[in-house]
Scaffold this motif. Structure first.
Motif, short mmCIF file in Angstrom:
data_model
loop_
_atom_site.label_atom_id
_atom_site.label_comp_id
_atom_site.label_asym_id
_atom_site.label_seq_id
_atom_site.Cartn_x
_atom_site.Cartn_y
_atom_site.Cartn_z
N THR A 134 0.84 -1.21 0.00
CA THR A 134 0.00 0.00 0.00
C THR A 134 0.87 1.25 0.00
O THR A 134 0.58 2.23 -0.70
N GLU A 135 1.96 1.21 0.78
CA GLU A 135 2.87 2.35 0.84
C GLU A 135 3.55 2.60 -0.51
O GLU A 135 3.70 3.74 -0.93
N ARG A 136 3.95 1.52 -1.20
CA ARG A 136 4.58 1.71 -2.51
C ARG A 136 3.61 2.36 -3.48
O ARG A 136 4.00 3.21 -4.28
N VAL A 137 2.34 1.95 -3.42
CA VAL A 137 1.33 2.55 -4.30
C VAL A 137 1.17 4.03 -3.97
O VAL A 137 1.11 4.89 -4.87
N LYS A 138 1.11 4.37 -2.68
CA LYS A 138 0.99 5.78 -2.27
C LYS A 138 2.17 6.60 -2.78
O LYS A 138 2.00 7.70 -3.30
N GLU A 139 3.37 6.06 -2.62
CA GLU A 139 4.57 6.78 -3.05
C GLU A 139 4.57 7.00 -4.57
O GLU A 139 4.88 8.10 -5.04
N GLN A 140 4.18 5.95 -5.29
CA GLN A 140 4.15 6.07 -6.76
C GLN A 140 3.11 7.08 -7.21
O GLN A 140 3.35 7.88 -8.12
N ASN A 141 1.94 7.05 -6.57
CA ASN A 141 0.89 8.01 -6.91
C ASN A 141 1.33 9.44 -6.61
O ASN A 141 1.06 10.36 -7.39
N CYS A 142 2.00 9.61 -5.48
CA CYS A 142 2.51 10.94 -5.10
C CYS A 142 3.49 11.44 -6.15
O CYS A 142 3.37 12.57 -6.65
N LEU A 143 4.46 10.61 -6.53
CA LEU A 143 5.47 11.03 -7.50
C LEU A 143 4.85 11.29 -8.87
O LEU A 143 5.20 12.27 -9.54
N SER A 144 3.89 10.45 -9.27
CA SER A 144 3.22 10.66 -10.56
C SER A 144 2.48 11.99 -10.58
O SER A 144 2.49 12.71 -11.59
N THR A 145 1.84 12.33 -9.46
CA THR A 145 1.12 13.61 -9.38
C THR A 145 2.08 14.78 -9.43
O THR A 145 1.82 15.79 -10.10
N LYS A 152 1.19 23.77 -5.13
CA LYS A 152 0.44 22.55 -5.47
C LYS A 152 1.26 21.30 -5.16
O LYS A 152 0.74 20.31 -4.65
N VAL A 153 2.54 21.36 -5.49
CA VAL A 153 3.42 20.21 -5.22
C VAL A 153 3.51 19.96 -3.72
O VAL A 153 3.37 18.82 -3.26
N ALA A 154 3.72 21.02 -2.95
CA ALA A 154 3.81 20.86 -1.49
C ALA A 154 2.54 20.23 -0.93
O ALA A 154 2.59 19.37 -0.04
N GLY A 155 1.40 20.62 -1.48
CA GLY A 155 0.12 20.10 -1.00
C GLY A 155 -0.06 18.61 -1.25
O GLY A 155 -0.79 17.93 -0.53
N ILE A 160 11.63 11.50 -1.56
CA ILE A 160 11.94 12.93 -1.36
C ILE A 160 13.07 13.35 -2.30
O ILE A 160 13.04 14.46 -2.86
N ASN A 161 14.04 12.46 -2.52
CA ASN A 161 15.12 12.77 -3.46
C ASN A 161 14.59 12.91 -4.88
O ASN A 161 14.98 13.82 -5.63
N ALA A 162 13.69 12.02 -5.27
CA ALA A 162 13.13 12.06 -6.62
C ALA A 162 12.33 13.34 -6.84
O ALA A 162 12.40 13.96 -7.91
N ILE A 163 11.58 13.76 -5.83
CA ILE A 163 10.76 14.97 -5.97
C ILE A 163 11.64 16.20 -6.12
O ILE A 163 11.43 17.04 -7.01
N VAL A 164 12.65 16.35 -5.27
CA VAL A 164 13.47 17.56 -5.31
C VAL A 164 14.28 17.62 -6.60
O VAL A 164 14.49 18.70 -7.18
#
Length: 199
Positions: free
Chosen positions: A13-24, A42-45, A118-122
């Protein structure tokens, strides 16, 4: 056995959440014409949705004098940070914090995969800032060329060699030949006195 399956389900479930977050985040940063501060807001939100405890997750993005926080952001001992630098030397700093203490996991109260996230996002933010700078530079260059071509007394044209069709004709063609640019572009090369370059 049941507890092992339950943990595996939680981690999946956590992997899915992380992937959805990064995709967004990727989708939100695709449009480089959106004002940077609005985009970062928007990204911070979205960021809390990718962490294990989204209900107590807060985020801050710092870039080029801008500071964008999610509501209630405070720096706490339970915090991850990541940085990335653009080609212009500007630094993005992303902080993700829990507003309450939680049991230790792999990096304080955070999962190993959340460090990857967090590294991927920044790095995505820095990459899109580089693209934004490049596009702004291109627009400035094109605008300068447009001003030159529209205000010069010389005739400027662009010819597509495979088709031998004009793709651009400066407004000065009207003064020099009596054609509007649109009319001149519709003519074949043989109807003009242009000397084509030797290839």
């Amino acid at each position: 056995m049941e507890s092992s399956l339950a943990r595996e389900h939680v981690m999946l479930t956590e992997r899915v959440k992380e992937q959805n977050c990064l995709s967004t985040v990727f989708a939100l940063t695709e449009d480089t014409r959106t004002p940077m501060e609005e985009q970062l807001g928007k990204v911070a939100g979205v960021i809390p949705t990718g962490w294990f405890y989204p209900e107590i997750t807060v985020a801050r993005i710092e870039y080029d004098g801008m500071v964008v926080d999610t509501p209630g952001f405070v720096e706490t001992p339970w915090r991850q940070t990541a940085e990335a630098t653009t080609k212009q030397g500007e630094t993005f700093r992303l902080s993700v914090a829990y507003s309450e203490e939680r049991p230790p996991l792999e990096e304080g109260p955070f999962l190993r995969e959340e460090r990857t996230l967090i590294n991927a996002i920044v790095h995505r933010l820095a990459e899109k800032a580089d693209r934004r700078h490049a596009e702004e530079g291109l627009r400035d260059t094109l605008e300068r060329y447009r001003l030159i071509s529209e205000n010069t007394n010389d005739e400027i044209w662009i010819l597509d060699l495979p088709t031998m069709k004009f793709t651009y004709m400066s407004p000065s063609v009207f003064r020099m030949r009596g054609y509007t640019p649109e009319t001149a572009m519709a003519l074949s090369v043989s109807y003009t006195t242009l000397t084509l370059p030797t290839i």
